[in-house]
Design a protein around this motif. Structure first.
Motif, PDB file in Angstrom:
ATOM      1  N   GLY A 154      33.336  26.388 -21.209  1.00 38.71           N
ATOM      2  CA  GLY A 154      34.632  26.001 -21.920  1.00 38.71           C
ATOM      3  C   GLY A 154      34.226  24.131 -22.874  1.00 38.71           C
ATOM      4  N   TYR A 155      35.485  23.936 -23.035  1.00 43.35           N
ATOM      5  CA  TYR A 155      35.938  22.283 -22.780  1.00 43.35           C
ATOM      6  C   TYR A 155      36.147  21.817 -21.781  1.00 43.35           C
ATOM      7  CZ  TYR A 155      36.704  17.711 -25.388  1.00 43.35           C
ATOM      8  OH  TYR A 155      36.676  16.883 -25.800  1.00 43.35           O
ATOM      9  N   THR A 156      36.646  20.477 -21.275  1.00 39.04           N
ATOM     10  CA  THR A 156      36.794  20.400 -19.790  1.00 39.04           C
ATOM     11  C   THR A 156      36.596  19.235 -19.569  1.00 39.04           C
ATOM     12  OG1 THR A 156      36.692  20.977 -18.193  1.00 39.04           O
ATOM     13  CG2 THR A 156      34.503  20.887 -19.133  1.00 39.04           C
ATOM     14  N   PHE A 157      37.290  18.640 -18.752  1.00 36.28           N
ATOM     15  CA  PHE A 157      37.466  17.676 -17.906  1.00 36.28           C
ATOM     16  C   PHE A 157      37.428  17.779 -16.399  1.00 36.28           C
ATOM     17  CE2 PHE A 157      41.862  16.603 -18.764  1.00 36.28           C
ATOM     18  CZ  PHE A 157      42.044  16.378 -17.740  1.00 36.28           C
ATOM     19  N   VAL A 158      37.067  16.588 -15.472  1.00 38.11           N
ATOM     20  CA  VAL A 158      37.270  16.329 -14.065  1.00 38.11           C
ATOM     21  C   VAL A 158      38.343  15.388 -13.344  1.00 38.11           C
ATOM     22  CG1 VAL A 158      36.795  16.644 -12.129  1.00 38.11           C
ATOM     23  CG2 VAL A 158      36.092  18.216 -14.074  1.00 38.11           C
ATOM     24  N   ALA A 159      39.220  15.208 -12.594  1.00 30.17           N
ATOM     25  CA  ALA A 159      40.238  14.491 -12.295  1.00 30.17           C
ATOM     26  C   ALA A 159      40.303  14.554 -11.002  1.00 30.17           C
ATOM     27  CB  ALA A 159      40.970  13.846 -13.140  1.00 30.17           C
ATOM     28  N   GLN A 160      40.385  13.396 -10.571  1.00 29.51           N
ATOM     29  CA  GLN A 160      40.433  13.693  -8.302  1.00 29.51           C
ATOM     30  C   GLN A 160      41.503  12.805  -8.657  1.00 29.51           C
ATOM     31  OE1 GLN A 160      36.997  10.728  -8.228  1.00 29.51           O
ATOM     32  NE2 GLN A 160      36.397  12.533  -6.815  1.00 29.51           N
ATOM     33  N   ASP A 161      42.414  13.883  -7.357  1.00 28.45           N
ATOM     34  CA  ASP A 161      43.794  13.351  -6.310  1.00 28.45           C
ATOM     35  C   ASP A 161      43.241  12.597  -5.648  1.00 28.45           C
ATOM     36  OD1 ASP A 161      42.839  14.287  -4.262  1.00 28.45           O
ATOM     37  OD2 ASP A 161      44.135  15.866  -4.141  1.00 28.45           O
ATOM     38  N   PRO A 162      44.044  11.541  -4.605  1.00 28.47           N
ATOM     39  CA  PRO A 162      44.058  11.206  -3.996  1.00 28.47           C
ATOM     40  C   PRO A 162      43.111  11.170  -2.409  1.00 28.47           C
ATOM     41  CG  PRO A 162      46.190  10.760  -4.063  1.00 28.47           C
ATOM     42  CD  PRO A 162      45.506  11.854  -5.276  1.00 28.47           C
ATOM     43  N   ASP A 163      42.971  12.157  -2.007  1.00 30.17           N
ATOM     44  CA  ASP A 163      41.981  12.732  -1.599  1.00 30.17           C
ATOM     45  C   ASP A 163      40.734  13.227  -1.847  1.00 30.17           C
ATOM     46  OD1 ASP A 163      43.116  12.548   1.334  1.00 30.17           O
ATOM     47  OD2 ASP A 163      44.998  13.832  -0.327  1.00 30.17           O
ATOM     48  N   ARG A 212      38.824  17.881  -6.596  1.00 28.08           N
ATOM     49  CA  ARG A 212      38.421  17.787  -7.589  1.00 28.08           C
ATOM     50  C   ARG A 212      39.969  18.611  -9.287  1.00 28.08           C
ATOM     51  NH1 ARG A 212      32.625  17.769  -8.902  1.00 28.08           N
ATOM     52  NH2 ARG A 212      33.009  19.442 -10.963  1.00 28.08           N
ATOM     53  N   LEU A 213      40.879  17.878  -9.667  1.00 24.63           N
ATOM     54  CA  LEU A 213      41.358  18.750 -10.455  1.00 24.63           C
ATOM     55  C   LEU A 213      40.282  18.527 -11.847  1.00 24.63           C
ATOM     56  CD1 LEU A 213      44.245  16.797  -9.489  1.00 24.63           C
ATOM     57  CD2 LEU A 213      44.001  18.654  -8.748  1.00 24.63           C
ATOM     58  N   ARG A 214      40.175  20.382 -12.120  1.00 24.91           N
ATOM     59  CA  ARG A 214      39.074  20.767 -13.924  1.00 24.91           C
ATOM     60  C   ARG A 214      40.396  21.031 -14.754  1.00 24.91           C
ATOM     61  NH1 ARG A 214      34.512  21.215 -15.369  1.00 24.91           N
ATOM     62  NH2 ARG A 214      33.622  21.058 -12.794  1.00 24.91           N
ATOM     63  N   VAL A 215      40.610  20.911 -16.273  1.00 26.22           N
ATOM     64  CA  VAL A 215      41.004  21.502 -16.583  1.00 26.22           C
ATOM     65  C   VAL A 215      40.610  21.365 -18.165  1.00 26.22           C
ATOM     66  CG1 VAL A 215      43.296  20.720 -19.174  1.00 26.22           C
ATOM     67  CG2 VAL A 215      43.655  19.128 -16.261  1.00 26.22           C
ATOM     68  N   PHE A 216      40.700  22.792 -18.439  1.00 31.70           N
ATOM     69  CA  PHE A 216      39.865  23.587 -19.471  1.00 31.70           C
ATOM     70  C   PHE A 216      40.285  24.403 -20.275  1.00 31.70           C
ATOM     71  CE2 PHE A 216      39.958  26.816 -16.239  1.00 31.70           C
ATOM     72  CZ  PHE A 216      39.799  27.282 -17.154  1.00 31.70           C
ATOM     73  N   ALA A 217      40.068  24.491 -21.446  1.00 29.38           N
ATOM     74  CA  ALA A 217      40.057  25.410 -22.579  1.00 29.38           C
ATOM     75  C   ALA A 217      39.278  25.923 -22.263  1.00 29.38           C
ATOM     76  CB  ALA A 217      40.100  25.054 -23.698  1.00 29.38           C
ATOM     77  N   PRO A 218      39.192  27.858 -22.335  1.00 29.10           N
ATOM     78  CA  PRO A 218      38.076  28.121 -22.098  1.00 29.10           C
ATOM     79  C   PRO A 218      37.671  28.794 -23.842  1.00 29.10           C
ATOM     80  CG  PRO A 218      39.871  29.142 -21.010  1.00 29.10           C
ATOM     81  CD  PRO A 218      40.843  28.512 -21.820  1.00 29.10           C
ATOM     82  N   ALA A 219      35.814  28.766 -23.455  1.00 27.17           N
ATOM     83  CA  ALA A 219      35.239  29.524 -24.957  1.00 27.17           C
ATOM     84  C   ALA A 219      36.116  30.679 -25.265  1.00 27.17           C
ATOM     85  CB  ALA A 219      33.422  28.829 -24.104  1.00 27.17           C
TER      86      ALA A 219
END
Length: 120
Positions: free
Chosen positions: A101-110, A113-120
């Motif tokens: 799908g369509y995605t990005f990855v962020a990071q919390d303070p520690d 990984r925080l992945r947000v995605f729209a499934p294909a």
């Protein structure tokens, strides 16, 4: 059959991490102490933030975990990315298409990984 319903992240500062997650989840913790914060998500699953300095038995590492947030469409991925980037959240990957799908990855303070995605 057992079904996982609780995620624990080992964090350096539970209070700071709770403030971070309160902002991105739009929720207040339901439990708070100097060493532990708990969120109950809309799904009923729980997210616990436990001090890596007091967890028993001792944790051997922190960070390196990934929480994934499925959203309905690519526009929501992009708007979430823009919102989080504007808040100064560390980004590990800009929005892109991958085989799932369509995605990005962020990071919390520690470094989780925080992945947000729209499934294909």
């Amino acid at each position: 059959m057992m079904t996982p319903s609780y995620v624990l992240l080992y964090v350096d500062s539970p209070e700071s991490s709770a403030a971070f997650y309160s902002k991105i989840l739009g929720l207040a913790p339901v439990e708070a102490s100097p060493t532990f914060y708990l969120f109950i998500l809309d799904s009923g699953h729980k997210l616990g933030l436990w001090s890596k300095h007091t967890v028993e038995p001792a944790a051997t590492s922190s960070g390196g975990s990934e929480l994934a947030f499925a959203v309905g469409d690519n526009a929501t991925v992009d708007s979430t990315y823009n919102s989080w980037a504007a808040r100064g959240i560390t980004m590990a990957q800009t929005p892109c298409s991958m085989d799932f799908g369509y995605t990005f990855v962020a990071q919390d303070p520690d470094g989780h990984r925080l992945r947000v995605f729209a499934p294909a």
